[in-house]
Design an enzyme around this catalytic site. Structure first.
Site, PDB file in Angstrom:
ATOM      1  N   ASN A   1      -3.978   7.153  -4.399  1.00 22.44           N
ATOM      2  CA  ASN A   1      -5.385   6.974  -4.041  1.00 22.44           C
ATOM      3  C   ASN A   1      -6.160   8.112  -4.700  1.00 22.44           C
ATOM      4  OD1 ASN A   1      -7.877   6.764  -2.867  1.00 22.44           O
ATOM      5  ND2 ASN A   1      -7.191   7.203  -0.768  1.00 22.44           N
TER       6      ASN A   1
ATOM      7  N   LYS B   1      -9.246   8.610  -4.763  1.00 22.96           N
ATOM      8  CA  LYS B   1     -10.461   8.980  -4.001  1.00 22.96           C
ATOM      9  C   LYS B   1     -11.649   9.108  -4.970  1.00 22.96           C
ATOM     10  CE  LYS B   1      -7.562  10.885  -0.434  1.00 22.96           C
ATOM     11  NZ  LYS B   1      -7.392  11.797   0.709  1.00 22.96           N
TER      12      LYS B   1
ATOM     13  N   HIS C   1      -9.411   3.452   5.242  1.00 23.78           N
ATOM     14  CA  HIS C   1      -8.953   4.827   5.060  1.00 23.78           C
ATOM     15  C   HIS C   1      -9.700   5.722   6.054  1.00 23.78           C
ATOM     16  CE1 HIS C   1      -8.241   8.764   3.319  1.00 23.78           C
ATOM     17  NE2 HIS C   1      -7.191   8.224   2.722  1.00 23.78           N
TER      18      HIS C   1
ATOM     19  N   GLU D   1     -11.093   8.465   5.740  1.00 26.43           N
ATOM     20  CA  GLU D   1     -12.344   9.032   5.217  1.00 26.43           C
ATOM     21  C   GLU D   1     -13.470   8.005   5.312  1.00 26.43           C
ATOM     22  OE1 GLU D   1     -10.617  10.290   1.517  1.00 26.43           O
ATOM     23  OE2 GLU D   1      -9.435  11.769   2.638  1.00 26.43           O
TER      24      GLU D   1
ATOM     25  N   GLU E   1      -1.372   7.353   8.033  1.00 25.35           N
ATOM     26  CA  GLU E   1      -1.815   8.646   7.490  1.00 25.35           C
ATOM     27  C   GLU E   1      -2.410   9.491   8.608  1.00 25.35           C
ATOM     28  OE1 GLU E   1      -2.767   8.233   2.988  1.00 25.35           O
ATOM     29  OE2 GLU E   1      -4.580   7.744   4.114  1.00 25.35           O
TER      30      GLU E   1
ATOM     31  N   GLY F   1      -4.726  16.083   2.753  1.00 22.19           N
ATOM     32  CA  GLY F   1      -5.373  17.122   1.953  1.00 22.19           C
ATOM     33  C   GLY F   1      -5.198  18.522   2.517  1.00 22.19           C
TER      34      GLY F   1
ATOM     35  N   SER G   1      -0.353  14.608   2.298  1.00 23.27           N
ATOM     36  CA  SER G   1       0.327  15.700   1.593  1.00 23.27           C
ATOM     37  C   SER G   1       1.718  15.323   1.073  1.00 23.27           C
ATOM     38  CB  SER G   1       0.387  16.966   2.468  1.00 23.27           C
ATOM     39  OG  SER G   1      -0.921  17.382   2.813  1.00 23.27           O
TER      40      SER G   1
HETATM   41  P1  13P Z   1      -3.307  13.793   0.225  1.00 22.24           P
HETATM   42  O1  13P Z   1      -2.050  13.269  -0.407  1.00 22.24           O
HETATM   43  O2  13P Z   1      -4.197  14.525  -0.711  1.00 22.24           O
HETATM   44  O3  13P Z   1      -3.002  14.541   1.497  1.00 22.24           O
HETATM   45  O4  13P Z   1      -4.172  12.492   0.662  1.00 22.24           O
HETATM   46  C1  13P Z   1      -3.565  11.508   1.413  1.00 22.24           C
HETATM   47  C2  13P Z   1      -4.461  10.334   1.453  1.00 22.24           C
HETATM   48  O5  13P Z   1      -5.479  10.352   2.125  1.00 22.24           O
HETATM   49  C3  13P Z   1      -4.114   9.164   0.626  1.00 22.24           C
HETATM   50  O6  13P Z   1      -4.898   8.077   0.975  1.00 22.24           O
END
Ligand code: 13P
Length: 245
Positions: free
Chosen positions: A9, A11, A94, A96, A164, A170, A210
């Site tokens: 992803n 983002k 997601h 976010e 997740e 992150g 992560s």
């Molecule tokens: P990270 O791998 O940067 O922690 O992000 C995970 C994520 O939100 C994937 O959709």
């Protein structure tokens, strides 16, 4: 036997030039992988990514979509529009999007139904906050998101779920393999209660938060984890080490 699925992803990273560079780096490294590989670049790079992934095992996914076909929804992109350029996956719900764009379970459900109707694979995300985990509410949160987000789906085994935990996204802080597996197990149990054990045995559940070359192997060895949804570590050449774990 469930086929492993590893998705990146991106983002809101990578403009069109950077996307081309990253694809040029990664396609030769993961284009023949034995797992299912998905790249989810920003909208503006999707068409180019589809073109560059042609004749490889890499599928291209969007990070969101609208559930209506067309209309007065300024700034939105429909599933039909994605399908027209060859996008075959879409990340939905997601954390976010839930946090910053008020995306509800109800909207996630409508989008998942629409994606399936169009023959696209929805990657439906769920996961709890740190406060929810610390107060013992993680299971209720995940079960609630699955029940509402994945209701009334005829072909549930075509859905991919990504668990997740928000506190692991992150942050560099990965859930332990036991925590991740337990939560993916909650997802599978919930699917079994809604659609029966046979469907639950088929559905693929990813862990995200992560994930990196150093931890992918131990996560993938867990019984309920069938893949990974990778953020930061999907933006560099070493993503190949995640895919080819
Ligand atoms: P990270 O791998 O940067 O922690 O992000 C995970 C994520 O939100 C994937 O959709």
């Amino acid at each position: 036997m469930r086929k492993a699925i590893i998705a990146g992803n991106w983002k809101m990273n990578m403009d069109i030039n950077e996307s081309v560079d990253l694809m040029n780096t990664l396609v030769p490294l993961v284009g023949n992988a034995s797992v299912e590989v998905v790249f989810c670049p920003p909208y503006l790079s999707l068409q180019k990514a589809v073109e560059m992934a042609k004749d490889t095992v890499i599928g291209i996914g969007a990070q969101n979509m609208h559930y209506e076909k067309s209309g007065a929804f300024t700034g939105e992109v429909s599933g039909e529009m994605l399908q027209a350029i060859g996008v075959s996956y879409v990340v939905l719900g997601h954390s976010e999007r839930r946090e910053y764009f008020n995306e509800s379970d109800e909207a996630v459900n409508k989008k998942a139904l629409k994606a399936l109707e169009l023959g696209m694979t929805p990657i439906v995300c769920c996961g709890e906050t740190l406060a929810e985990r610390e107060s013992g509410a993680a299971k209720d949160k995940v079960v609630g998101q699955i029940k509402a987000g994945l209701k009334d789906i005829a072909d549930i085994e075509k859905v991919v779920v990504a668990y997740e935990p928000i506190w692991a996204i992150g942050t560099g802080k990965t859930a332990s393999k036991e925590e991740a597996d337990q939560a993916c197990g909650w997802v599978r149990e919930t699917i079994a209660s809604m659609y029966g054990q046979a469907a639950a045995d088929k559905i693929r559940i990813q862990y995200g938060g992560s994930v990196k070359p150093e931890n992918i192997k131990e996560l993938m060895a867990m019984p309920n984890i069938d893949g990974a949804l990778v953020g930061g570590a999907s933006l560099k050449a070493s993503f190949a080490q995640v895919v080819n774990f």
